[in-house]
Design a protein around this motif. Structure first.
Motif, PDB file in Angstrom:
ATOM      1  N   LEU A 125       0.830  -1.205   0.000  1.00  0.00           N
ATOM      2  CA  LEU A 125       0.000   0.000   0.000  1.00  0.00           C
ATOM      3  C   LEU A 125       0.869   1.262   0.000  1.00  0.00           C
ATOM      4  O   LEU A 125       0.523   2.266  -0.636  1.00  0.00           O
ATOM      5  CB  LEU A 125      -0.926   0.002   1.220  1.00  0.00           C
ATOM      6  CG  LEU A 125      -2.084  -0.992   1.178  1.00  0.00           C
ATOM      7  CD1 LEU A 125      -2.744  -1.098   2.547  1.00  0.00           C
ATOM      8  CD2 LEU A 125      -3.112  -0.575   0.120  1.00  0.00           C
ATOM      9  N   ALA A 126       1.990   1.209   0.720  1.00  0.00           N
ATOM     10  CA  ALA A 126       2.912   2.349   0.723  1.00  0.00           C
ATOM     11  C   ALA A 126       3.472   2.600  -0.666  1.00  0.00           C
ATOM     12  O   ALA A 126       3.625   3.749  -1.096  1.00  0.00           O
ATOM     13  CB  ALA A 126       4.052   2.095   1.716  1.00  0.00           C
ATOM     14  N   ALA A 127       3.779   1.520  -1.398  1.00  0.00           N
ATOM     15  CA  ALA A 127       4.305   1.656  -2.755  1.00  0.00           C
ATOM     16  C   ALA A 127       3.281   2.316  -3.668  1.00  0.00           C
ATOM     17  O   ALA A 127       3.618   3.176  -4.492  1.00  0.00           O
ATOM     18  CB  ALA A 127       4.704   0.286  -3.299  1.00  0.00           C
ATOM     19  N   VAL A 128       2.019   1.921  -3.513  1.00  0.00           N
ATOM     20  CA  VAL A 128       0.948   2.531  -4.305  1.00  0.00           C
ATOM     21  C   VAL A 128       0.757   3.993  -3.905  1.00  0.00           C
ATOM     22  O   VAL A 128       0.663   4.889  -4.749  1.00  0.00           O
ATOM     23  CB  VAL A 128      -0.374   1.747  -4.117  1.00  0.00           C
ATOM     24  CG1 VAL A 128      -1.538   2.486  -4.763  1.00  0.00           C
ATOM     25  CG2 VAL A 128      -0.253   0.343  -4.691  1.00  0.00           C
ATOM     26  N   GLY A 129       0.699   4.223  -2.591  1.00  0.00           N
ATOM     27  CA  GLY A 129       0.406   5.564  -2.093  1.00  0.00           C
ATOM     28  C   GLY A 129       1.513   6.574  -2.321  1.00  0.00           C
ATOM     29  O   GLY A 129       1.247   7.769  -2.519  1.00  0.00           O
ATOM     30  N   GLN A 130       2.767   6.110  -2.293  1.00  0.00           N
ATOM     31  CA  GLN A 130       3.886   7.046  -2.451  1.00  0.00           C
ATOM     32  C   GLN A 130       3.846   7.726  -3.823  1.00  0.00           C
ATOM     33  O   GLN A 130       4.132   8.912  -3.942  1.00  0.00           O
ATOM     34  CB  GLN A 130       5.222   6.320  -2.259  1.00  0.00           C
ATOM     35  CG  GLN A 130       6.421   7.250  -2.176  1.00  0.00           C
ATOM     36  CD  GLN A 130       6.359   8.171  -0.972  1.00  0.00           C
ATOM     37  OE1 GLN A 130       5.932   7.776   0.114  1.00  0.00           O
ATOM     38  NE2 GLN A 130       6.767   9.417  -1.149  1.00  0.00           N
ATOM     39  N   CYS A 131       3.485   6.960  -4.864  1.00  0.00           N
ATOM     40  CA  CYS A 131       3.366   7.543  -6.209  1.00  0.00           C
ATOM     41  C   CYS A 131       2.324   8.657  -6.215  1.00  0.00           C
ATOM     42  O   CYS A 131       2.556   9.751  -6.740  1.00  0.00           O
ATOM     43  CB  CYS A 131       2.962   6.473  -7.225  1.00  0.00           C
ATOM     44  SG  CYS A 131       4.151   5.154  -7.449  1.00  0.00           S
ATOM     45  N   ARG A 132       1.170   8.342  -5.629  1.00  0.00           N
ATOM     46  CA  ARG A 132       0.067   9.312  -5.613  1.00  0.00           C
ATOM     47  C   ARG A 132       0.426  10.533  -4.769  1.00  0.00           C
ATOM     48  O   ARG A 132       0.127  11.679  -5.143  1.00  0.00           O
ATOM     49  CB  ARG A 132      -1.191   8.628  -5.063  1.00  0.00           C
ATOM     50  CG  ARG A 132      -2.424   9.501  -5.005  1.00  0.00           C
ATOM     51  CD  ARG A 132      -2.847   9.936  -6.376  1.00  0.00           C
ATOM     52  NE  ARG A 132      -4.054  10.753  -6.330  1.00  0.00           N
ATOM     53  CZ  ARG A 132      -4.335  11.699  -7.215  1.00  0.00           C
ATOM     54  NH1 ARG A 132      -3.496  11.957  -8.210  1.00  0.00           N
ATOM     55  NH2 ARG A 132      -5.458  12.394  -7.122  1.00  0.00           N
ATOM     56  N   LEU A 133       1.061  10.293  -3.623  1.00  0.00           N
ATOM     57  CA  LEU A 133       1.420  11.396  -2.734  1.00  0.00           C
ATOM     58  C   LEU A 133       2.393  12.360  -3.412  1.00  0.00           C
ATOM     59  O   LEU A 133       2.213  13.579  -3.375  1.00  0.00           O
ATOM     60  CB  LEU A 133       2.036  10.835  -1.447  1.00  0.00           C
ATOM     61  CG  LEU A 133       2.349  11.832  -0.333  1.00  0.00           C
ATOM     62  CD1 LEU A 133       1.085  12.538   0.147  1.00  0.00           C
ATOM     63  CD2 LEU A 133       3.029  11.121   0.838  1.00  0.00           C
ATOM     64  N   MET A 134       3.420  11.818  -4.056  1.00  0.00           N
ATOM     65  CA  MET A 134       4.388  12.685  -4.737  1.00  0.00           C
ATOM     66  C   MET A 134       3.749  13.391  -5.934  1.00  0.00           C
ATOM     67  O   MET A 134       4.085  14.545  -6.239  1.00  0.00           O
ATOM     68  CB  MET A 134       5.598  11.877  -5.192  1.00  0.00           C
ATOM     69  CG  MET A 134       6.630  11.648  -4.097  1.00  0.00           C
ATOM     70  SD  MET A 134       7.189  13.171  -3.268  1.00  0.00           S
ATOM     71  CE  MET A 134       7.875  14.099  -4.643  1.00  0.00           C
ATOM     72  N   SER A 135       2.814  12.721  -6.591  1.00  0.00           N
ATOM     73  CA  SER A 135       2.108  13.364  -7.689  1.00  0.00           C
ATOM     74  C   SER A 135       1.309  14.570  -7.192  1.00  0.00           C
ATOM     75  O   SER A 135       1.283  15.629  -7.836  1.00  0.00           O
ATOM     76  CB  SER A 135       1.168  12.354  -8.363  1.00  0.00           C
ATOM     77  OG  SER A 135       0.402  12.963  -9.372  1.00  0.00           O
ATOM     78  N   LEU A 136       0.682  14.408  -6.014  1.00  0.00           N
ATOM     79  CA  LEU A 136      -0.057  15.522  -5.415  1.00  0.00           C
ATOM     80  C   LEU A 136       0.871  16.694  -5.099  1.00  0.00           C
ATOM     81  O   LEU A 136       0.591  17.840  -5.447  1.00  0.00           O
ATOM     82  CB  LEU A 136      -0.757  15.050  -4.138  1.00  0.00           C
ATOM     83  CG  LEU A 136      -2.068  14.276  -4.301  1.00  0.00           C
ATOM     84  CD1 LEU A 136      -2.466  13.651  -2.968  1.00  0.00           C
ATOM     85  CD2 LEU A 136      -3.165  15.204  -4.798  1.00  0.00           C
ATOM     86  N   TRP A 137       1.975  16.385  -4.411  1.00  0.00           N
ATOM     87  CA  TRP A 137       2.925  17.449  -4.054  1.00  0.00           C
ATOM     88  C   TRP A 137       3.465  18.135  -5.308  1.00  0.00           C
ATOM     89  O   TRP A 137       3.511  19.366  -5.392  1.00  0.00           O
ATOM     90  CB  TRP A 137       4.083  16.874  -3.236  1.00  0.00           C
ATOM     91  CG  TRP A 137       3.797  16.556  -1.806  1.00  0.00           C
ATOM     92  CD1 TRP A 137       3.961  15.366  -1.165  1.00  0.00           C
ATOM     93  CD2 TRP A 137       3.312  17.461  -0.794  1.00  0.00           C
ATOM     94  NE1 TRP A 137       3.603  15.450   0.154  1.00  0.00           N
ATOM     95  CE2 TRP A 137       3.214  16.728   0.417  1.00  0.00           C
ATOM     96  CE3 TRP A 137       2.948  18.800  -0.797  1.00  0.00           C
ATOM     97  CZ2 TRP A 137       2.770  17.301   1.604  1.00  0.00           C
ATOM     98  CZ3 TRP A 137       2.503  19.379   0.395  1.00  0.00           C
ATOM     99  CH2 TRP A 137       2.411  18.635   1.562  1.00  0.00           C
ATOM    100  N   ASP A 138       3.876  17.340  -6.283  1.00  0.00           N
ATOM    101  CA  ASP A 138       4.458  17.904  -7.497  1.00  0.00           C
ATOM    102  C   ASP A 138       3.449  18.778  -8.235  1.00  0.00           C
ATOM    103  O   ASP A 138       3.783  19.872  -8.716  1.00  0.00           O
ATOM    104  CB  ASP A 138       4.945  16.773  -8.409  1.00  0.00           C
ATOM    105  CG  ASP A 138       5.727  17.280  -9.611  1.00  0.00           C
ATOM    106  OD1 ASP A 138       6.641  18.103  -9.415  1.00  0.00           O
ATOM    107  OD2 ASP A 138       5.412  16.869 -10.741  1.00  0.00           O
ATOM    108  N   GLY A 139       2.203  18.310  -8.294  1.00  0.00           N
ATOM    109  CA  GLY A 139       1.177  19.093  -8.973  1.00  0.00           C
ATOM    110  C   GLY A 139       0.918  20.424  -8.293  1.00  0.00           C
ATOM    111  O   GLY A 139       0.802  21.468  -8.960  1.00  0.00           O
TER     112      GLY A 139
END
Length: 419
Positions: free
Chosen positions: A77-91
């Motif tokens: 779940l961390a592997a899935v969530g880390q992508c989304r979290l960084m995408s949010l920050w980057d956006g």
């Protein structure tokens, strides 16, 4: 007078940025954090975010209701969530034309001195390039042996690594209180802590169901941060703008103090007219430990224990290395150049069982950490002997010292290693 360029680390817990019930990112808070970081960056400061939330975001992404107990599933779940979290920050940062970088760490990544220095150099280059590093523990790979324990500890180690001026620990309350303000109307805020070892505050906050920390972990982080010379601040996570206001207030206070040296170090109320948002500020040590000593104490996981007598401890305090004659016992299995605890005990008889010590007089106490020149099995064979006997006992003599003085760091009263 030009403002000083500061390095500011802001730690955000999962409950600060992910809704505890729906597991959805709290976009309003994330946006305010980005705006605050951008303001600090425009003021010329270096900013680091230490962001939890990968598992929480992963739960939402995969429509899982509760944080699972099974470690591989949490890591997935961390592997899935880390992508989304960084995408949010980057956006969000991209709207303000600010580049971000992802840095994922485990304790293994900083256990090697070369890697620790490489990490410091990477941070320095990112600052020079105007990039905001976003740090998280590598939950995808981390197991208990190599975890920092919580991101409060990670943020303090990061702050020490980058030689930060300020570490902000964002939480669900404005500051520390003398009692729980939710059920005690007489609770008083604690705005400045000069001696963290004598702190008397309510630390009953246990963290959310998503996160791993609470107020007690923030106290531990504050001890780590202040011991490394970092001013550590607890303030409310739902009001990220507080960070910018507090930094401006403290900068103004510093300038006023320089202009009027008679002002008390921590009392600026008489010279500043607008009070800052409520927060608790932990004053850093006047004699902070150096980078290498901090790394020895907090970057490495000890693999065993060496018991030394009081004579050896006194010699170490006088800058001598640890000789085998001062070693009275060994516990655990470790190799050369691994970290061990140093524990002072009363002298014991030679025929005592290894690791079993008679507690006469003073109790054994951990006094520091060391990188050793010999393995546990080798130290067992040479303990209690003169250095001139190492060759005959082992058949070789890599060093006359069990540990060089430069590879020994003492624990001070205002700190204690987390592991």
């Amino acid at each position: 007078m030009a403002s000083q360029r500061l390095t500011i680390v802001i730690k955000l817990g999962t409950s600060s940025i992910v809704d505890e019930n729906t597991h959805e990112p709290i976009l309003s808070i994330l946006t305010l954090i980005v705006e605050t970081a951008a303001k600090l960056h425009r003021d010329g400061h270096n900013v680091v975010l230490v962001s939890s939330g990968a598992v929480g975001v992963g739960l939402r992404r995969m429509d899982v209701e509760e944080r699972p107990k099974y470690l591989p599933r949490i890591q997935a779940l961390a592997a899935v969530g880390q992508c989304r979290l960084m995408s949010l920050w980057d956006g969000l940062f991209s709207h303000l034309r600010l580049p971000v970088a992802q840095i994922l760490l485990t304790r293994n990544d900083i256990a090697d001195r070369t890697q620790y220095i490489n990490a410091q150099n990477t941070f320095a280059q990112l600052f020079d390039m105007g990039v905001i590093p976003i740090v998280n523990e590598n939950d995808t790979l981390a197991v208990s042996e190599i975890k920092f324990g919580d991101n409060d500890t990670l943020s303090a180690i990061t702050a020490a690594m980058v030689k930060a001026n300020y570490l902000f620990l964002m939480t669900d309350v404005d500051c520390l209180y003398t009692a729980n303000p939710r059920n005690n109307p007489d609770a008083q805020p604690i705005e400045v802590v000069t001696d963290i070892s004598s702190l008397e505050a309510d630390v009953s906050s246990a963290g959310s169901s998503l996160g791993t920390g609470g107020m007690s972990t923030k106290i531990v982080a504050a001890k780590l941060g202040t011991s490394a010379g970092v001013t550590t601040i607890i303030t409310k996570s739902s009001k990220p703008g507080n960070v910018h206001e507090i930094v401006k207030y403290l900068q103004q206070a510093q300038q006023e103090t320089l202009a009027d040296p008679t002002t008390e170090n921590n009392d600026h109320s008489s010279i500043l007219h607008t009070p800052p948002p409520l927060h608790t500020r932990f004053i850093p040590s006047e004699t902070p430990i150096q980078s290498r000593s901090f790394w020895l104490l907090h970057g490495l996981k000890p693999r065993g224990t060496i018991y030394i007598d009081h004579g050896a401890y006194s010699a170490l305090q006088k800058k001598a290395g640890l000789l085998p004659a001062g070693v009275v016992g060994v516990e655990g299995h470790f190799g050369q150049q691994e970290a061990v605890r140093l524990v002072v005990v009363e002298k014991i008889s030679p025929d005592s069982l290894n690791g079993e010590f008679l507690h006469h007089g003073q109790e054994p106490r951990e006094v520091g950490r060391a990188l050793v020149n010999y393995s546990s099995s080798e130290i067992i064979r040479i303990k209690g002997h003169r250095s001139t006997q190492i060759q005959s006992l082992l058949g070789y003599a890599d060093s006359e010292y069990v540990a060089l003085r430069e590879n020994i760091s003492f624990i001070r009263n205002d700190e204690s290693p987390r592991h």
